[in-house]
Design a protein around this motif. Structure first.
Motif, mmCIF file in Angstrom:
data_model
loop_
_atom_site.group_PDB
_atom_site.id
_atom_site.type_symbol
_atom_site.label_atom_id
_atom_site.label_comp_id
_atom_site.label_asym_id
_atom_site.label_seq_id
_atom_site.Cartn_x
_atom_site.Cartn_y
_atom_site.Cartn_z
ATOM 1 N N ASN A 47 27.617 60.137 48.564
ATOM 2 C CA ASN A 47 26.462 60.965 48.865
ATOM 3 C C ASN A 47 25.138 60.302 48.493
ATOM 4 N N GLN A 48 25.200 59.005 48.115
ATOM 5 C CA GLN A 48 23.969 58.334 47.696
ATOM 6 C C GLN A 48 23.091 58.038 48.905
ATOM 7 N N HIS A 49 21.789 58.283 48.772
ATOM 8 C CA HIS A 49 20.836 57.932 49.820
ATOM 9 C C HIS A 49 20.513 56.443 49.715
ATOM 10 N N ILE A 50 20.597 55.734 50.825
ATOM 11 C CA ILE A 50 20.412 54.289 50.845
ATOM 12 C C ILE A 50 19.180 53.939 51.640
ATOM 13 N N ASP A 51 18.288 53.208 51.027
ATOM 14 C CA ASP A 51 17.105 52.720 51.731
ATOM 15 C C ASP A 51 17.427 51.320 52.253
ATOM 16 N N VAL A 52 17.865 51.243 53.502
ATOM 17 C CA VAL A 52 18.265 49.957 54.064
ATOM 18 C C VAL A 52 17.074 49.085 54.409
ATOM 19 N N SER A 53 15.849 49.593 54.208
ATOM 20 C CA SER A 53 14.677 48.773 54.494
ATOM 21 C C SER A 53 14.387 47.802 53.363
ATOM 22 N N SER A 54 15.000 48.006 52.193
ATOM 23 C CA SER A 54 14.737 47.157 51.048
ATOM 24 C C SER A 54 16.051 46.754 50.405
ATOM 25 N N VAL A 55 16.457 45.521 50.622
ATOM 26 C CA VAL A 55 17.696 45.008 50.033
ATOM 27 C C VAL A 55 17.470 43.571 49.599
ATOM 28 N N MET A 56 18.301 43.131 48.687
ATOM 29 C CA MET A 56 18.333 41.726 48.317
ATOM 30 C C MET A 56 19.731 41.212 48.622
ATOM 31 N N PHE A 57 19.807 40.054 49.266
ATOM 32 C CA PHE A 57 21.109 39.500 49.595
ATOM 33 C C PHE A 57 21.092 37.992 49.477
ATOM 34 N N LEU A 58 22.298 37.427 49.498
ATOM 35 C CA LEU A 58 22.503 36.005 49.277
ATOM 36 C C LEU A 58 22.873 35.315 50.575
ATOM 37 N N LEU A 59 22.286 34.162 50.818
ATOM 38 C CA LEU A 59 22.664 33.294 51.924
ATOM 39 C C LEU A 59 22.910 31.879 51.402
ATOM 40 N N PRO A 60 24.013 31.252 51.835
ATOM 41 C CA PRO A 60 25.117 31.793 52.627
ATOM 42 C C PRO A 60 25.847 32.900 51.860
ATOM 43 N N THR A 61 26.605 33.689 52.591
ATOM 44 C CA THR A 61 27.268 34.850 51.996
ATOM 45 C C THR A 61 28.579 34.438 51.322
ATOM 46 N N PHE A 62 28.480 33.639 50.281
ATOM 47 C CA PHE A 62 29.662 33.165 49.574
ATOM 48 C C PHE A 62 30.218 34.265 48.686
ATOM 49 N N SER A 63 31.528 34.431 48.700
ATOM 50 C CA SER A 63 32.158 35.364 47.768
ATOM 51 C C SER A 63 32.154 34.793 46.358
ATOM 52 N N ASP A 64 32.284 33.469 46.252
ATOM 53 C CA ASP A 64 32.178 32.776 44.969
ATOM 54 C C ASP A 64 31.184 31.637 45.135
ATOM 55 N N LEU A 94 30.758 43.495 51.128
ATOM 56 C CA LEU A 94 29.311 43.661 51.233
ATOM 57 C C LEU A 94 28.588 43.148 49.995
ATOM 58 N N GLN A 95 29.275 43.142 48.849
ATOM 59 C CA GLN A 95 28.618 42.653 47.655
ATOM 60 C C GLN A 95 28.239 41.198 47.821
ATOM 61 N N ASN A 96 28.948 40.450 48.674
ATOM 62 C CA ASN A 96 28.602 39.066 48.909
ATOM 63 C C ASN A 96 27.311 38.948 49.705
ATOM 64 N N PHE A 97 27.005 39.982 50.454
ATOM 65 C CA PHE A 97 25.774 39.970 51.226
ATOM 66 C C PHE A 97 24.587 40.371 50.371
ATOM 67 N N GLY A 98 24.893 41.004 49.262
ATOM 68 C CA GLY A 98 23.815 41.389 48.360
ATOM 69 C C GLY A 98 23.486 42.861 48.413
ATOM 70 N N ALA A 99 24.016 43.564 49.399
ATOM 71 C CA ALA A 99 23.705 44.986 49.511
ATOM 72 C C ALA A 99 24.827 45.861 49.006
ATOM 73 N N GLY A 100 25.955 45.272 48.672
ATOM 74 C CA GLY A 100 27.108 46.061 48.268
ATOM 75 C C GLY A 100 26.871 46.867 47.013
ATOM 76 N N ASN A 101 26.025 46.310 46.112
ATOM 77 C CA ASN A 101 25.792 47.048 44.880
ATOM 78 C C ASN A 101 24.916 48.272 45.086
ATOM 79 N N LEU A 102 24.424 48.492 46.325
ATOM 80 C CA LEU A 102 23.664 49.703 46.604
ATOM 81 C C LEU A 102 24.577 50.895 46.814
ATOM 82 N N ILE A 103 25.812 50.650 47.227
ATOM 83 C CA ILE A 103 26.729 51.729 47.579
ATOM 84 C C ILE A 103 27.538 52.087 46.349
#
Length: 485
Positions: A74-91, A61-70
């Motif tokens: 027990n953390q509350h996640i606001d999935v309405s606001s995320v930053m992610f990378l396209l294309p979803t390259f691992s490197d 998920l870190q490749n999508f940009g949202a992985g660093n939210l988790i």
């Protein structure tokens, strides 16, 4: 534990993206539902499903940009606001085109790089031909609310495989298509290719031509630009970005990045024809007026970066000999010149020994890949079995190498041409053979002479020494012959 399962092929990319967007638009209800399930695995699956490759692991998920939210169960996640990378390259490798998406609601939108506010105000930030200079922490803010940041790290290396147009550059006409060739070191079977148009991704099945090559047909499908790449497990190719123009005249920069110190060809192409005359412009200033359709930068520097376009005069004489002359401008195209990954170098240490080295490569580049190409077939490049720094060559052809690093490769080296030499002639052996032959002939002659001499001596003893004086007169056959005459 609650778990979501999707059978293969049951959800297209678009439906998966719609599902994700549903959670994005209705974040509070989505978050509450997720927390009621007592599991963040569900969110991991939902986010992972939008990746272009099936079966991605939740930790990707870190490749999508949202992985660093988790960060905790027990953390509350606001999935309405995320930053992610396209294309979803691992490197991310040097030369890639990538886009950062600031997903959320509200305006104005502000972007920050390493804490410094940028002038950019769109919800997406396009970064072309990235290098390690683009490394940093990217943040965005919507209507005063900051979105968790994305840390970008660009590897100054090249990926495993090479993807490039079989003909043409990075620009093509609306509704057109272009073949992209995939070159791999091992086996082209098992590779999958992907296209990203806007925020929509699609999988493409490559047509395997040989064990080392495959081809995909790239189309933009009304998109202004699209990025294409191929993957096989953790290995991938470089990304190729193609752009669309609606004009008949188009400036075609190469699809690959422009490297410092290398030559760059800019072609002024005409849809369905050829330019009779072309004028090239850089940042709206005329730089060349020629009857050729190509402008070549021989040694690219940072000063060559800029916006290029061309003006072409042409006629469709292949349709009619009396075709009227026409002219037109192209769209402006950006040319970025970057240092790029370090390049390997091949040098000859002896007539048959070649060494591969790279003075600017990282310390973790510990081995080398060697490649051989036949003189008469430039497309028949094959990787040799040796992974060492110095090799001994026997077969004639073109040799090159690249250094193997922890996360990628150096650029390919210069090409070394080796012509196989005929086996050296052993002159000493030939001389010895001639001497022995002469000695043999002399010995035979001496033996014959000695035998003849012994024969004469024996005859002299039999005739009392008058062998040469004997008169052969008592020959009865001769007498009879005379009498009959």
């Amino acid at each position: 534990m609650f778990c979501l399962e999707f059978s293969k092929g049951s959800q297209s990319y678009e439906r998966r993206l719609m599902l994700f967007n549903y959670l994005i638009k209705d974040g509070q209800r989505g978050s509450a539902w997720l927390m009621d399930m007592k599991s963040l695995l569900t969110l991991s699956v939902l986010l992972a499903l939008i990746r272009e490759h099936k079966g991605q692991k939740p930790e990707d998920l870190q490749n999508f940009g949202a992985g660093n939210l988790i960060t905790s169960p027990n953390q509350h996640i606001d999935v309405s606001s995320v930053m992610f990378l396209l294309p979803t390259f691992s490197d991310v490798f040097a030369g890639d085109d990538i886009t950062l998406i600031c997903k959320g609601v509200g305006e104005p939108i502000k972007w920050f790089i390493n804490g410094s506010q940028q002038s950019h105000q769109d919800s997406s930030m396009l970064l072309t031909a990235v290098t390690s200079k683009d490394n940093g922490i990217y943040e965005c803010e919507r209507d005063g609310s900051k979105i968790p940041p994305y840390t970008l790290t660009v590897e100054e290396l090249e990926p495993h495989a090479q993807l490039s147009p079989s003909i043409g550059g990075a620009v093509m006409s609306k509704g057109g298509g272009r073949n992209l060739m995939l070159y791999v070191d091992d086996d082209a079977h098992g590779w999958k290719c992907f296209a990203l148009r806007g925020e929509s991704g699609f999988m493409l099945n490559p047509d395997v031509k040989t064990d080392k090559t495959a081809v995909i047909y790239a189309q933009l499908n009304e998109a202004k630009r699209a990025t294409f790449w191929c993957k096989n497990g953790t290995q991938r190719s470089n990304a190729v970005t193609l752009k669309m123009t609606e004009l008949r005249v188009m400036l075609e920069p190469p699809a690959a990045p422009a490297w410092l110190g290398e030559s760059v060809a800019l072609r002024c192409a005409v849809w369905g024809g050829k330019a009779e005359k072309a004028t090239f412009y850089k940042d709206n200033n005329s730089i060349a007026n020629t009857t050729e359709d190509t402008y070549i930068i021989t040694n690219a520097t940072q000063a060559d970066a800029g916006q290029y376009k061309c003006h072409a005069t042409y006629r469709y004489s292949h349709i009619s000999a009396d075709a009227a002359q026409q002219e037109g401008h192209s769209d402006a195209q950006e040319l970025k010149v970057i240092g790029g990954p370090p390049a390997a170098t091949v040098e000859s240490t002896s007539p048959k020994n070649l060494e591969c080295f790279c003075k600017d490569c990282p310390a973790n580049c510990t081995s080398s890949y060697w490649y051989h190409t036949l003189f008469n077939d430039s497309f028949a490049r094959r990787r040799l079995s040796e992974n060492i720094q110095i090799i001994t060559v026997e077969e004639g052809g073109l040799y090159s190498c690249r250094r193997v690093c922890e996360k990628g490769f150096s650029r390919f080296s210069n090409v070394y041409s080796y012509t196989a030499q005929p086996e050296p002639v052993n002159v000493l052996a030939i001389i010895m053979a001639v001497i022995l032959m002469v000695l043999g002939v002399l010995i035979v002659v001496l033996i014959v002479l000695k035998c003849r001499k012994r024969g004469f001596q024996a005859m002299d003893r039999w005739t009392g020494g008058d062998f040469d004086q004997i008169q052969f007169t008592n020959l009865p056959h001769a007498s009879r012959g005379q009498g009959q005459g």
